[in-house]
Design a protein around this motif. Sequence first.
Motif, PDB file in Angstrom:
ATOM      1  N   LEU A   1       8.734   7.765   4.037  1.00 57.91           N
ATOM      2  CA  LEU A   1       9.607   8.541   3.164  1.00 57.91           C
ATOM      3  C   LEU A   1       9.227  10.016   3.311  1.00 57.91           C
ATOM      4  O   LEU A   1       8.224  10.449   2.747  1.00 57.91           O
ATOM      5  N   PRO A   2       9.999  10.757   4.069  1.00 56.60           N
ATOM      6  CA  PRO A   2       9.612  12.149   4.290  1.00 56.60           C
ATOM      7  C   PRO A   2       9.752  12.972   3.008  1.00 56.60           C
ATOM      8  O   PRO A   2      10.649  12.737   2.203  1.00 56.60           O
ATOM      9  N   LYS A   3       8.871  13.904   2.852  1.00 58.41           N
ATOM     10  CA  LYS A   3       8.919  14.758   1.662  1.00 58.41           C
ATOM     11  C   LYS A   3      10.088  15.723   1.784  1.00 58.41           C
ATOM     12  O   LYS A   3      10.425  16.162   2.877  1.00 58.41           O
ATOM     13  N   ALA A   4      10.680  16.034   0.666  1.00 58.90           N
ATOM     14  CA  ALA A   4      11.762  17.018   0.658  1.00 58.90           C
ATOM     15  C   ALA A   4      11.170  18.392   0.954  1.00 58.90           C
ATOM     16  O   ALA A   4       9.974  18.628   0.714  1.00 58.90           O
ATOM     17  N   ALA A   5      12.025  19.260   1.454  1.00 58.37           N
ATOM     18  CA  ALA A   5      11.539  20.567   1.900  1.00 58.37           C
ATOM     19  C   ALA A   5      10.771  21.314   0.811  1.00 58.37           C
ATOM     20  O   ALA A   5       9.761  21.956   1.093  1.00 58.37           O
ATOM     21  N   HIS A   6      11.221  21.167  -0.435  1.00 61.43           N
ATOM     22  CA  HIS A   6      10.600  21.984  -1.477  1.00 61.43           C
ATOM     23  C   HIS A   6       9.202  21.497  -1.892  1.00 61.43           C
ATOM     24  O   HIS A   6       8.523  22.167  -2.642  1.00 61.43           O
TER      25      HIS A   6
ATOM     26  N   SER B   1      11.343   9.670  -6.408  1.00 54.61           N
ATOM     27  CA  SER B   1      11.702  10.907  -7.101  1.00 54.61           C
ATOM     28  C   SER B   1      12.446  11.842  -6.158  1.00 54.61           C
ATOM     29  O   SER B   1      12.715  11.505  -5.001  1.00 54.61           O
ATOM     30  N   ASP B   2      12.745  13.013  -6.635  1.00 60.05           N
ATOM     31  CA  ASP B   2      13.455  14.014  -5.826  1.00 60.05           C
ATOM     32  C   ASP B   2      12.572  14.585  -4.729  1.00 60.05           C
ATOM     33  O   ASP B   2      13.057  15.308  -3.865  1.00 60.05           O
ATOM     34  N   ALA B   3      11.301  14.280  -4.816  1.00 58.12           N
ATOM     35  CA  ALA B   3      10.390  14.815  -3.798  1.00 58.12           C
ATOM     36  C   ALA B   3      10.582  14.155  -2.438  1.00 58.12           C
ATOM     37  O   ALA B   3       9.958  14.541  -1.468  1.00 58.12           O
ATOM     38  N   ILE B   4      11.466  13.155  -2.399  1.00 58.25           N
ATOM     39  CA  ILE B   4      11.704  12.424  -1.148  1.00 58.25           C
ATOM     40  C   ILE B   4      13.037  12.846  -0.543  1.00 58.25           C
ATOM     41  O   ILE B   4      14.040  12.953  -1.247  1.00 58.25           O
ATOM     42  N   ASN B   5      13.013  13.060   0.731  1.00 57.42           N
ATOM     43  CA  ASN B   5      14.259  13.310   1.453  1.00 57.42           C
ATOM     44  C   ASN B   5      14.888  11.951   1.743  1.00 57.42           C
ATOM     45  O   ASN B   5      14.523  11.271   2.698  1.00 57.42           O
ATOM     46  N   LYS B   6      15.845  11.564   0.889  1.00 60.83           N
ATOM     47  CA  LYS B   6      16.370  10.199   0.959  1.00 60.83           C
ATOM     48  C   LYS B   6      17.183   9.916   2.218  1.00 60.83           C
ATOM     49  O   LYS B   6      17.403   8.764   2.572  1.00 60.83           O
ATOM     50  N   GLU B   7      17.653  10.958   2.829  1.00 62.97           N
ATOM     51  CA  GLU B   7      18.483  10.772   4.029  1.00 62.97           C
ATOM     52  C   GLU B   7      17.636  10.314   5.212  1.00 62.97           C
ATOM     53  O   GLU B   7      18.158   9.756   6.161  1.00 62.97           O
ATOM     54  N   LYS B   8      16.379  10.624   5.164  1.00 64.66           N
ATOM     55  CA  LYS B   8      15.569  10.418   6.369  1.00 64.66           C
ATOM     56  C   LYS B   8      14.477   9.354   6.212  1.00 64.66           C
ATOM     57  O   LYS B   8      13.425   9.440   6.830  1.00 64.66           O
ATOM     58  N   VAL B   9      14.777   8.369   5.396  1.00 68.43           N
ATOM     59  CA  VAL B   9      13.801   7.289   5.234  1.00 68.43           C
ATOM     60  C   VAL B   9      13.830   6.419   6.489  1.00 68.43           C
ATOM     61  O   VAL B   9      14.891   6.046   6.976  1.00 68.43           O
ATOM     62  N   GLU B  10      12.649   6.141   6.992  1.00 71.75           N
ATOM     63  CA  GLU B  10      12.577   5.321   8.205  1.00 71.75           C
ATOM     64  C   GLU B  10      11.825   4.033   7.916  1.00 71.75           C
ATOM     65  O   GLU B  10      10.916   4.023   7.088  1.00 71.75           O
ATOM     66  N   ALA B  11      12.180   2.993   8.644  1.00 73.38           N
ATOM     67  CA  ALA B  11      11.490   1.713   8.456  1.00 73.38           C
ATOM     68  C   ALA B  11      11.144   1.110   9.806  1.00 73.38           C
ATOM     69  O   ALA B  11      11.909   1.205  10.754  1.00 73.38           O
TER      70      ALA B  11
ATOM     71  N   ASP C   1       0.883  -1.168   0.000  1.00 66.12           N
ATOM     72  CA  ASP C   1       0.000   0.000   0.000  1.00 66.12           C
ATOM     73  C   ASP C   1       0.916   1.212   0.000  1.00 66.12           C
ATOM     74  O   ASP C   1       1.911   1.229   0.721  1.00 66.12           O
ATOM     75  N   ILE C   2       0.559   2.206  -0.776  1.00 61.83           N
ATOM     76  CA  ILE C   2       1.322   3.457  -0.722  1.00 61.83           C
ATOM     77  C   ILE C   2       0.330   4.571  -0.481  1.00 61.83           C
ATOM     78  O   ILE C   2      -0.706   4.636  -1.156  1.00 61.83           O
ATOM     79  N   TYR C   3       0.602   5.390   0.497  1.00 65.71           N
ATOM     80  CA  TYR C   3      -0.273   6.522   0.711  1.00 65.71           C
ATOM     81  C   TYR C   3       0.501   7.742   1.149  1.00 65.71           C
ATOM     82  O   TYR C   3       1.670   7.675   1.526  1.00 65.71           O
ATOM     83  N   GLU C   4      -0.187   8.853   1.051  1.00 65.98           N
ATOM     84  CA  GLU C   4       0.441  10.132   1.324  1.00 65.98           C
ATOM     85  C   GLU C   4      -0.200  10.737   2.561  1.00 65.98           C
ATOM     86  O   GLU C   4      -1.418  10.753   2.688  1.00 65.98           O
ATOM     87  N   ILE C   5       0.644  11.188   3.452  1.00 68.49           N
ATOM     88  CA  ILE C   5       0.155  11.974   4.582  1.00 68.49           C
ATOM     89  C   ILE C   5       0.841  13.341   4.468  1.00 68.49           C
ATOM     90  O   ILE C   5       1.795  13.469   3.694  1.00 68.49           O
ATOM     91  N   PRO C   6       0.392  14.352   5.172  1.00 69.35           N
ATOM     92  CA  PRO C   6       0.902  15.704   4.903  1.00 69.35           C
ATOM     93  C   PRO C   6       2.424  15.816   4.786  1.00 69.35           C
ATOM     94  O   PRO C   6       2.917  16.463   3.873  1.00 69.35           O
ATOM     95  N   ASP C   7       3.176  15.139   5.655  1.00 68.80           N
ATOM     96  CA  ASP C   7       4.620  15.336   5.653  1.00 68.80           C
ATOM     97  C   ASP C   7       5.420  14.286   4.904  1.00 68.80           C
ATOM     98  O   ASP C   7       6.602  14.451   4.678  1.00 68.80           O
ATOM     99  N   SER C   8       4.781  13.176   4.601  1.00 69.43           N
ATOM    100  CA  SER C   8       5.570  12.102   3.993  1.00 69.43           C
ATOM    101  C   SER C   8       4.696  11.133   3.203  1.00 69.43           C
ATOM    102  O   SER C   8       3.472  11.233   3.198  1.00 69.43           O
ATOM    103  N   PHE C   9       5.403  10.216   2.570  1.00 70.62           N
ATOM    104  CA  PHE C   9       4.746   9.104   1.894  1.00 70.62           C
ATOM    105  C   PHE C   9       5.008   7.860   2.732  1.00 70.62           C
ATOM    106  O   PHE C   9       6.082   7.734   3.322  1.00 70.62           O
TER     107      PHE C   9
END
Lengths: 134, 147
Positions: A118-123, A97-107, A33-41
């Motif tokens: 997958l937290p969204k990148a600042a932009h 994509s670049d929309a993800i802050n790759k440094e801060k992926v949590e599992a 399942d993939i879903y979006e919440i305000p700050d992350s995927f």
Amino acid sequence: MDRKEHLAVEKKKIAPDKCVVTGKGNWYFPPADIYEIPDSFVILLDMPGVPIKNITIDMQDNELVINGEVSLETYADEKVLYNEYNIGHYHRHFTVSDAINKEKVEAKMSNGVLRLTLPKAAHVKPRKIEVKAE
Amino acid sequence: MHFVNWNKADPLDSITHIQREMGDLFDFLSSAPQAEGYVSEEFPQVILSTNKEFVIVRAELPGINAGDLDVQVVNDLLTIKGERKPTAEASAVTYLRRERDHGTFARSIMMPEKVDPDRVTASYKDGVLIIKLPKAQESKPKQVVIK
């Protein structure tokens, strides 16, 4: 999506790509399942039978690769009377994509479900634009 | 002196033969899509095995709280009930992809042997439910001492 009253049996799918990891056993494609919440995927993956220590998550360039290995226990002194599902490892990858802050992926893993945040990148984060009074 | 004539042809023999042939034909026709053997389409799918002491039932049920699982043994009938809840997220979520199913399930499985319902143990780890049902004393093989 309509809510199903009862859970239906879904056959496990074999992972479509040849896995990099060698070893015995089948490799399956875990449902996600993939879903979006305000700050992350958030990605949820069903990987029953995989202990936490056997999960490897790799971020290679734009690819998020997830491997989960089950312990292929042998039914040493057991006689299998009937077998409705197969036990195997899990493999799946996602392109991010670049929309993800790759440094801060949590599992997190609980009850056989892997949860990746997958937290969204600042932009791309929602920003509130203040309206200034003149 | 013969009490039973083993070679005597039964007048109904040919009819039973036809009956058997018809039965085979019906079995063949009804079992056509059975490519995977006797695999049922009940959820959850189980693996049933036995050893000397136990009947062991395994089922893959990822993402269920142990509290939402209900395992019962009545006589030799094992019933697994439960519910898989949709992910509880504090805020509203926008689904981009949805492959995981949720809902309720119930399944009963007849045990192949007599089990002791008082000593059944169940564990739920990494999304796999394992139920161990000790075999009842009377169904265990007994060694007969030869004097």
